[in-house]
Design an enzyme around this catalytic site. Structure first.
Site, PDB file in Angstrom:
ATOM      1  N   TYR A   1     -15.523 -10.242  22.023  1.00  0.00           N
ATOM      2  CA  TYR A   1     -16.224  -8.968  22.259  1.00  0.00           C
ATOM      3  C   TYR A   1     -15.780  -8.376  23.600  1.00  0.00           C
ATOM      4  CZ  TYR A   1     -20.550  -6.137  23.188  1.00  0.00           C
ATOM      5  OH  TYR A   1     -21.462  -5.155  23.484  1.00  0.00           O
TER       6      TYR A   1
ATOM      7  N   ASP B   1      -6.322 -17.165  22.815  1.00  0.00           N
ATOM      8  CA  ASP B   1      -7.534 -17.324  22.021  1.00  0.00           C
ATOM      9  C   ASP B   1      -7.253 -18.295  20.879  1.00  0.00           C
ATOM     10  OD1 ASP B   1     -10.167 -15.139  21.985  1.00  0.00           O
ATOM     11  OD2 ASP B   1     -10.054 -16.716  20.470  1.00  0.00           O
TER      12      ASP B   1
ATOM     13  N   ARG C   1     -14.498 -17.734  17.878  1.00  0.00           N
ATOM     14  CA  ARG C   1     -15.651 -16.841  17.767  1.00  0.00           C
ATOM     15  C   ARG C   1     -15.789 -16.298  16.349  1.00  0.00           C
ATOM     16  NH1 ARG C   1     -18.758 -13.692  21.215  1.00  0.00           N
ATOM     17  NH2 ARG C   1     -19.996 -12.204  20.051  1.00  0.00           N
TER      18      ARG C   1
ATOM     19  N   THR D   1     -23.284 -16.495  34.003  1.00  0.00           N
ATOM     20  CA  THR D   1     -24.363 -15.703  33.436  1.00  0.00           C
ATOM     21  C   THR D   1     -25.561 -15.682  34.376  1.00  0.00           C
ATOM     22  OG1 THR D   1     -26.118 -15.750  31.752  1.00  0.00           O
ATOM     23  CG2 THR D   1     -24.871 -17.759  32.047  1.00  0.00           C
TER      24      THR D   1
ATOM     25  N   SER E   1     -30.798 -22.816  28.064  1.00  0.00           N
ATOM     26  CA  SER E   1     -30.263 -23.294  26.780  1.00  0.00           C
ATOM     27  C   SER E   1     -29.120 -24.256  27.072  1.00  0.00           C
ATOM     28  CB  SER E   1     -29.753 -22.129  25.922  1.00  0.00           C
ATOM     29  OG  SER E   1     -28.483 -21.693  26.390  1.00  0.00           O
TER      30      SER E   1
ATOM     31  N   TYR F   1     -26.188 -23.920  26.007  1.00  0.00           N
ATOM     32  CA  TYR F   1     -25.087 -23.048  26.384  1.00  0.00           C
ATOM     33  C   TYR F   1     -25.190 -22.630  27.848  1.00  0.00           C
ATOM     34  CZ  TYR F   1     -23.521 -18.452  27.709  1.00  0.00           C
ATOM     35  OH  TYR F   1     -23.037 -17.415  28.449  1.00  0.00           O
ATOM     36  N   HIS F   2     -26.350 -22.105  28.252  1.00  0.00           N
ATOM     37  CA  HIS F   2     -26.499 -21.658  29.641  1.00  0.00           C
ATOM     38  C   HIS F   2     -26.250 -22.805  30.615  1.00  0.00           C
ATOM     39  CE1 HIS F   2     -28.614 -18.211  27.711  1.00  0.00           C
ATOM     40  NE2 HIS F   2     -28.125 -17.543  28.735  1.00  0.00           N
TER      41      HIS F   2
ATOM     42  N   LYS G   1     -22.683 -23.146  31.710  1.00  0.00           N
ATOM     43  CA  LYS G   1     -22.257 -22.226  32.760  1.00  0.00           C
ATOM     44  C   LYS G   1     -22.652 -22.780  34.131  1.00  0.00           C
ATOM     45  CE  LYS G   1     -20.653 -18.695  30.207  1.00  0.00           C
ATOM     46  NZ  LYS G   1     -19.279 -18.178  30.279  1.00  0.00           N
TER      47      LYS G   1
ATOM     48  N   VAL H   1     -24.865  -8.165  28.012  1.00  0.00           N
ATOM     49  CA  VAL H   1     -24.004  -7.011  27.742  1.00  0.00           C
ATOM     50  C   VAL H   1     -24.459  -6.316  26.460  1.00  0.00           C
ATOM     51  CG1 VAL H   1     -21.631  -6.233  27.407  1.00  0.00           C
ATOM     52  CG2 VAL H   1     -22.090  -8.229  28.822  1.00  0.00           C
TER      53      VAL H   1
ATOM     54  N   ARG I   1     -28.805  -6.178  18.992  1.00  0.00           N
ATOM     55  CA  ARG I   1     -29.545  -6.572  17.788  1.00  0.00           C
ATOM     56  C   ARG I   1     -30.620  -5.540  17.456  1.00  0.00           C
ATOM     57  NH1 ARG I   1     -31.037 -11.446  19.541  1.00  0.00           N
ATOM     58  NH2 ARG I   1     -33.222 -10.843  19.730  1.00  0.00           N
TER      59      ARG I   1
ATOM     60  N   THR J   1     -37.918  -6.704  16.835  1.00  0.00           N
ATOM     61  CA  THR J   1     -38.730  -7.915  16.952  1.00  0.00           C
ATOM     62  C   THR J   1     -38.592  -8.604  18.312  1.00  0.00           C
ATOM     63  OG1 THR J   1     -36.875  -9.005  15.846  1.00  0.00           O
ATOM     64  CG2 THR J   1     -38.784  -8.457  14.487  1.00  0.00           C
TER      65      THR J   1
ATOM     66  N   TYR K   1     -39.443 -11.222  21.142  1.00  0.00           N
ATOM     67  CA  TYR K   1     -39.924 -12.597  20.976  1.00  0.00           C
ATOM     68  C   TYR K   1     -41.154 -12.832  21.856  1.00  0.00           C
ATOM     69  CZ  TYR K   1     -35.273 -13.527  18.902  1.00  0.00           C
ATOM     70  OH  TYR K   1     -34.139 -13.525  18.133  1.00  0.00           O
TER      71      TYR K   1
ATOM     72  N   VAL L   1     -37.890 -21.551  24.417  1.00  0.00           N
ATOM     73  CA  VAL L   1     -38.866 -22.022  25.398  1.00  0.00           C
ATOM     74  C   VAL L   1     -38.523 -21.317  26.694  1.00  0.00           C
ATOM     75  CG1 VAL L   1     -39.772 -23.998  26.657  1.00  0.00           C
ATOM     76  CG2 VAL L   1     -39.079 -24.251  24.254  1.00  0.00           C
TER      77      VAL L   1
END
Lengths: 389, 389
Positions: free
Chosen positions: A11, A31, A35, A144, A179, A181-182, A185, A211, A241, A253, A255, A327
């Site tokens: 992206y 690459d 993804r 991030t 997370s 993932y986080h 980083k 982003v 989204r 929606t 959260y 969470v």
């Protein structure tokens, strides 16, 4: 300057390649197309159709008359990384080549381990290869804002000077990521800071906000130049989204209590920040941090803004909170700095000005969003049944 | 209580197994014997001969009449971890199953990546398996005081309450680790803290100082019960390496200016701390940190103390600094807390009282140390030629 982009098919990666090349930089990148596979795996697809890398490169050459060099391969393969850097001899490396999705990393043990392995090893390989091939190059690393979590004090840019029991020091700001993932980083941050210390590498760690956006101006010339736009529960970030939900008449929606506040940045502004960073490198041996975000919103306010933009485009939009699959604090203090990029000349767009374009771009691909409607609401949960109190 | 030990074949692991079992705990553990291979790879061996795991278990049963359960396998194999926990249903898990050596992790990109992968993935697998099998168990995780680095302020136990720009919060203390290995412990810390938050697991992270010593009392009964003792440049930690140097008449070699100050703890005290921690678990969902060290010394003072102990045993000992292979502050402030284990009843030995026993134990194996004399001085360097200013 010569800029090597890791994750050039993503992206941000593809967008950055064009953005920099158009502005006269020499661009190459790598690459492994993961993804595309991950998004397919979770049942999503890009709302805006994207073509293959070969077609992208051809289209770009046709329209802008310039070449972007591409190597297919995996950053977890050290020899591949070494070969790319040796051949291209970059002055700057923008590292976007990671698994970037929090929900994906929370799916199960395999996805958690894969994400941590993939992101950490890719970055380590880059650091070692830089040391071997181009120790003076500037590593522009995508971190991030999520690394900081939501502390009850202001968030500085990476470091802060504090007094504790009568003594002072300047220290890395504590990390409380939300997370698996986080966390990667955060791990990268520590590894990169250490590499700069022992090897005199130089790096800017960009703590980027969330982003949003469908494109940069340069993509208007040819639809084959478009970058991907994800809206599924995993790879779709919140504003994107919401916009996708709006155009198909899906309720927006937020959260939980909806007070989660984050920094946000439009994709064109993200590009501008990365260029500003690359052309203003730190000193040899310096590890520095920029907080890369433009505006701060809570997720309920965002939903209201997208609702307004949708209604201005003639779409009826509803907002209804759902249970939070994550969470996280749902109401909290949030005051991060973001001065350094402004000091370099960054002047961001306003989100409210960008939403009409996003809605209109997505309206053209309403069918593609509709086709994946059932993949928008969250099914991936942070909690586990086994570990209840 | 039922205690599962990851890394039960190691210097601390085997010692802990005996220590806990002798004291009435039910002990099981896992190991893949990698430590034996790594030490062989760097050209070292244990100064004190050690027997195979089977022989250890038999000898222990003969002498103490108790069984310790052992599974051979790798923590990086999730199914293996799951199977062990399912079968044993531990109340506490002591996680010593990592690559524990800073120089080994600095050798090259392969060793760096291996160390980070091995340590991070092993810990992630444990966390996921606990969530699935025994979410109420207590994870006693071996961290290291090295996670904190050497900040210019006092080091609290894991967390500190600070004021910044007029607001207050209690935050994780910033980490500034000094090797690729030490970084893995920082990564684990972040991952474990996060798992406790989202899954209500409970864990104590033991930020352990540098361990020294040849044995615990229970090993005197039979020489097959001895634990390993490494003295090579990689796996030999400073006091142990100095003692080994002393007994073969090798000059003691502090690195650089020799002002590097650390916390130290005798192996018997390390065992006592781990037992105290295991039998005093935190609340469900709590992540807590204990700084596990007894006395603070700089490496020059240590050399002088080992010299004195050697000379008291009739050995002529010289001390001569050598170039520092590491990148670290050689004179710095260092004042870490270590109150929490004392509050639980920890009363440590004094190093000066333990050195005579160490020298005397090692004198018996002087030939084995002499045989590896050329593997004591550092050849593994933190810096890289390519990355000079």
């Amino acid at each position: 300057m010569r800029v090597f982009i890791c994750g050039i098919d993503g992206y941000l990666g593809w967008t950055l390649a064009m953005y920099l090349s158009v502005r006269g930089h020499e661009v190459a990148g790598a690459d492994s197309f993961l993804r595309r596979k991950w998004v397919e795996e979770v049942g999503g697809h890009s709302a805006i159709p994207i073509v293959s890398m070969n077609e992208r490169l051809e289209a770009y050459k046709e329209v802008y008359g310039k070449e972007i060099t591409f190597w297919e391969g995996d950053l977890c393969n050290y020899d591949f990384v070494l070969r790319c850097l040796k051949e291209f001899q970059p002055e700057a490396i923008v590292h976007l080549g990671e698994q970037p999705c929090a929900p994906y990393s929370q799916i199960d043990v395999e996805h958690c381990v894969f994400t941590q392995h993939n992101n950490i090893v890719g970055t380590l390989n880059l650091l070692w290869a830089m040391t071997e091939v181009c120790p003076q190059a500037h590593l522009v690393k995508l971190g991030t804002m999520g690394e900081y979590g939501t502390p009850n004090i202001d968030i500085p840019e990476g470091f802060f000077t504090i007094e504790y029991r009568g003594r002072k020091d300047t220290l890395p700001f504590p990390k409380q990521a939300g997370s698996w993932y986080h966390q990667t980083k955060v791990h990268d941050t520590h590894n990169i800071m250490f590499a700069c210390k022992i090897w005199n590498l130089r790096s800017t760690d960009l703590m980027q906000g969330v982003v949003y956006g469908t494109k940069i101006e340069e993509m208007n010339a040819d639809e084959r130049l478009c970058t991907r736009f994800d809206f599924d529960e995993a790879f779709g970030t919140v504003i994107n989204r919401y916009c996708a939900q709006a155009v198909i008449g899906h309720t927006l929606t937020p959260y939980g209590k909806g007070g989660q506040t984050r920094g946000f940045i439009h994709i064109a502004d993200s590009m501008r920040c990365m260029e500003l960073t690359a052309v203003n490198p730190p000193e040899i041996g310096e590890y520095r941090v920029f907080n890369q975000w433009a505006e701060r919103f809570d997720v309920t306010t965002l939903a209201q803004e997208v609702k307004k933009a949708g209604e201005a485009a003639g779409i009826k939009v509803e907002v209804k909170p759902i249970d939070n699959p994550r969470v996280e604090a749902e109401k909290h203090y949030y005051n991060p700095d973001h001065q350094k990029l402004f000091d370099l000349g960054f002047r961001p767009h306003k989100m409210v000005d960008m939403l009409p374009e996003m809605i209109s771009d997505l309206m053209k691909h309403k069918d593609r969003i509709e086709a994946k409607r059932e993949h928008i609401l969250p099914t991936i949960k942070w909690r586990r049944d086994g570990a209840k109190r």
